[in-house]
Design a protein around this motif. Structure first.
Motif, short mmCIF file in Angstrom:
data_model
loop_
_atom_site.label_atom_id
_atom_site.label_comp_id
_atom_site.label_asym_id
_atom_site.label_seq_id
_atom_site.Cartn_x
_atom_site.Cartn_y
_atom_site.Cartn_z
N THR A 123 8.89 2.46 10.62
CA THR A 123 8.42 2.95 9.33
C THR A 123 7.65 1.84 8.64
O THR A 123 8.21 0.79 8.36
CB THR A 123 9.62 3.34 8.45
N PRO A 124 6.36 2.04 8.39
CA PRO A 124 5.58 0.93 7.83
C PRO A 124 5.57 0.89 6.32
O PRO A 124 5.62 1.93 5.66
CB PRO A 124 4.16 1.22 8.33
N GLY A 125 5.51 -0.29 5.78
CA GLY A 125 5.10 -0.46 4.40
C GLY A 125 3.60 -0.25 4.31
O GLY A 125 2.90 -0.18 5.33
N SER A 126 3.09 -0.13 3.08
CA SER A 126 1.67 0.19 2.90
C SER A 126 0.75 -0.91 3.41
O SER A 126 -0.32 -0.63 3.95
CB SER A 126 1.38 0.41 1.41
N PHE A 185 9.23 -1.60 7.73
CA PHE A 185 8.59 -2.83 8.19
C PHE A 185 7.51 -3.22 7.18
O PHE A 185 6.53 -2.49 7.00
CB PHE A 185 7.97 -2.61 9.57
N GLY A 186 7.67 -4.36 6.53
CA GLY A 186 6.66 -4.83 5.58
C GLY A 186 6.71 -4.00 4.31
O GLY A 186 7.36 -2.96 4.24
N ALA A 187 6.00 -4.49 3.30
CA ALA A 187 6.06 -3.80 2.00
C ALA A 187 4.82 -2.96 1.78
O ALA A 187 3.89 -3.01 2.55
CB ALA A 187 6.20 -4.83 0.88
N ARG A 198 3.57 -10.20 0.18
CA ARG A 198 3.37 -9.31 -0.96
C ARG A 198 2.68 -9.98 -2.12
O ARG A 198 1.87 -9.38 -2.82
CB ARG A 198 4.71 -8.73 -1.42
N TRP A 203 8.55 7.02 10.08
CA TRP A 203 8.00 6.55 11.33
C TRP A 203 7.21 7.62 12.08
O TRP A 203 6.64 7.35 13.11
CB TRP A 203 9.16 6.10 12.23
N ILE A 238 2.48 1.63 13.53
CA ILE A 238 2.81 0.25 13.91
C ILE A 238 3.30 0.24 15.36
O ILE A 238 2.67 -0.33 16.24
CB ILE A 238 3.91 -0.33 13.00
N PRO A 258 -0.81 -5.19 13.33
CA PRO A 258 0.06 -5.44 12.17
C PRO A 258 1.23 -6.38 12.46
O PRO A 258 1.79 -6.95 11.53
CB PRO A 258 0.55 -4.05 11.78
N SER A 292 3.47 8.45 7.47
CA SER A 292 4.02 9.71 6.98
C SER A 292 4.95 9.44 5.81
O SER A 292 5.60 8.38 5.76
CB SER A 292 4.80 10.43 8.10
N SER A 305 10.69 9.42 1.40
CA SER A 305 10.40 8.02 1.73
C SER A 305 9.36 7.98 2.84
O SER A 305 9.10 8.98 3.51
CB SER A 305 11.68 7.32 2.21
N HIS A 306 8.76 6.79 3.00
CA HIS A 306 7.92 6.56 4.17
C HIS A 306 8.74 6.90 5.41
O HIS A 306 9.97 6.80 5.39
CB HIS A 306 7.53 5.08 4.27
N PRO A 308 1.10 -3.33 6.04
CA PRO A 308 0.86 -3.28 7.49
C PRO A 308 0.24 -1.98 7.95
O PRO A 308 -0.56 -1.97 8.89
CB PRO A 308 2.27 -3.46 8.09
#
Lengths: 402, 402
Positions: free
Chosen positions: B66-69, A400-402, B88, B347, B61, B81, B337, B344-345, B71
């Motif tokens: 799984t968040p981007g940096s 979700f989001g960058a 971006r 959740w 979130i 968020p 995380s 990868s990022h 949010p």
């Protein structure tokens, strides 16, 4: 729609998810020495999965709220239960696969016994059997009135469902069940002015139907409850890009599954093992399997602690059949608690186990029961988050989001 | 606005708060014997703080997301968020301190390589260095078209940011990056009719800019992504009455900090120790310090468990520098995380430590890691509550109601 933020993130990667629901799983230990059915049960397989994966406990609806089976399952399926309300009639009709479309009216019916003055003497007609009830149901099926179409189907024993189809029918009708004996059934009344036509048509049908049952020895009347129309739920395919299947023995769980677009599978055998083998038979055709075990709840409602515990052990023993299918995500939980000591559904949090060998986070807990789940790594969370957790651990959600 | 109920309760008492974010801190132990990077690391200082204070775990979130940096940090900063979305382009521009005001359009750019037919052969121009990319960027800086003002700035290596300023520009534009090679860059198209002028102007600039790069040996093209305007976030001063400072090495974290009105401080040295010394240098000028450690995430993304663990140890060893400043509240957590095993990022919930010697409630946990945090006294809570906890433990919030 289940959480709208999920949809843009969906990625159908072909992974397999199993949601195993032991109905009414949660129990309570009422004294320091007491044990819940889950604590009593010998469950080596579930304990191993708990040790390897993550556990936690869910709040089915809201803190302190005791759920019925409908909202409890909707919540597990990711549909906010205060927002999506399925009328009992629609649920019951879906359970016997009787179509209810937007604008149709469905209701649950009980055959009942009336005395000569037309007062109810038994609200369930002596709980007569499937066979004893069949002649009365057959008579009801033939009753038709002008301007609408009516379909009746037997559900189980003295219980049936009725669907009325026609123009301009609003389902906001009040029950005819007086909830006591010694008084006549209530007339159908409109809950809102727009439902007047529906109330009139339903009452007209009821009067014709009473005539048809007049000669029945026991089931010479009936009571209708839970008038409702199609709840219009988004499907699993639309909401989650999942081809979902339901494996259940009881009509009402098939019903709620049909309402969210699941395929209801024919069972290849009885009990947990039969259900797990059914999953195996259809494994390649679906990517989400909802498997429902009813008897944990039934024994809980009966106050039969040992019986409930034995069912849990039966599920545990059959579990290797399911594990051999190598699901990517296996979740084991209940839809609500049914503590045997309370002999009813309850509001207590429900044990939850999440096992996804490639993505789960192991926590410190090593046994699957109420007390360990309360300390588990998943924490205490709303049951409506179950599908988000399932999709995430199946790696079916992008960032979700960058 | 972050929680509106906070604002009437604010009391600027001069206390000092530090939010130390180890990017992607959370990990997973996938088997009973496995360990996360945080569990592997020897962290006597963090463990002491965990023993003295309270720990818990955050949901960045929502469950399963799984968040981007971007949010993930907004959430830690107290901005819901799903409500506040930073494009971006705007984030990247803020990162290099290029002003983006309401109505301006910012985008991220990658230099790329094109063949003689104009097809992309390398979407990142061979990942050329800062110095190799500089001549192409200099050429882009000089390209201007009538009616708008364009500013270009190099971010790092082959990456740059562009801001276009003018009347009636709507940022709803689609990326020009085709996300594959062997095809030409996409034309800029308007996502909504109101963005037609912006699309035309941007495409006009791009065509001029391609001409300017025609003689470049490697970086003879570019791709634009993430068109966005100023997200209009409330500032820390307005929302929390805090004079906030950002201490970070990477542009994007400086960017999100600038967007909430933090002062971005010049670092006095490298690594965690350099960042903590920077806090010391500016200690009297601010009352909130956001300190960002990037490499935990980078090593997690690389699948380098030991590397991630070493960075955590480096932070732990430098921690006395920060503690000597005697913050009233110190929070240590991650934005999300990044399990090394997943590269990868993810959740999964994020370990959280809150140490406020005058106000924290000591819990039963004595080590700072995922499994103990799941049992900690702060429970499992949304990351967006972080600032409320910070303000409370800093005694900066008055009583709600009488």
């Amino acid at each position: 729609m289940p959480y709208s933020y999920l949809k843009p993130l969906l990625d159908d990667n072909g992974s397999k998810i199993v949601l195993l629901v032991m109905d009414g799983l949660g129990g309570i230990a009422t004294t320091q020495m007491g044990k819940s059915a889950l604590e009593l049960a010998n469950t080596p397989n579930l304990d191993r999965l708990a040790a390897e994966g993550s556990i936690g406990q869910t709040i089915p609806i809201r803190y302190g709220i005791t759920p019925g089976s409908g909202p409890a399952h909707l919540s597990l399926f990711g549909y906010e239960p205060l927002e999506y309300v399925i009328g009992r009639g629609a649920l019951e009709a879906a359970g016997v696969n009787l179509p209810v479309r937007k604008g149709d009216i469905a209701a649950r019916g009980n055959l009942c016994s009336l005395d000569q003055q037309g007062n109810v003497t038994d609200r369930r007609a002596g709980r007569i059997s499937q066979e004893e009830a069949a002649p009365a149901i057959e008579k009801l099926k033939k009753v038709q009135i002008p301007g609408v179409e009516v379909e009746v189907r037997q559900v189980k024993e003295y219980r049936f469902v009725i669907v009325m189809r026609g123009e301009g029918l609003d389902p906001s009708l009040n029950d005819t069940d007086p909830q006591e004996v010694g008084v006549p059934p209530l007339k159908v009344t409109a809950g809102i002015p727009a439902a007047k036509k529906a109330a009139d048509k339903m009452e007209e049908w009821i009067q014709e139907a009473y005539k048809a049952l007049a000669d029945e020895p026991v089931a010479n009347g009936f009571l209708l409850r839970g008038f409702a129309t199609d709840p219009g739920l988004p499907t699993y395919e639309d909401a989650y890009q999942l081809q979902a299947a339901c494996i259940a023995e009881y009509p009402m769980y098939k019903g709620v599954s049909r309402l969210v677009g699941m395929d209801v599978l024919d069972l290849v055998g009885p009990g947990a093992e039969g259900e797990f083998k059914t999953a195996g038979k259809y494994w390649n055709d679906h990517d989400f399997f909802f498997i429902h075990i009813k008897k944990t709840d039934s024994y809980g409602e009966d106050g039969n602690l040992e019986g409930k515990s034995k069912i849990i052990e039966e599920v545990d023993q059959a579990l290797p059949v399911l594990l051999d299918l190598k699901p990517d995500v296996l979740m084991v939980t209940g839809d609500h608690s049914t503590p045997a000591v309370l002999k009813s559904h309850s509001w207590h949090p429900v044990p939850f186990l999440l096992w996804a060998p490639e993505t789960h986070r192991t926590d410190l807990e090593t046994a699957f029961n109420e007390r360990n789940c309360a300390r588990g790594g998943l924490g205490t969370f709303p049951a409506v988050e179950t599908m988000s957790l399932a999709l995430a651990h199946a790696r079916r959600l992008q960032k979700f989001g960058a």
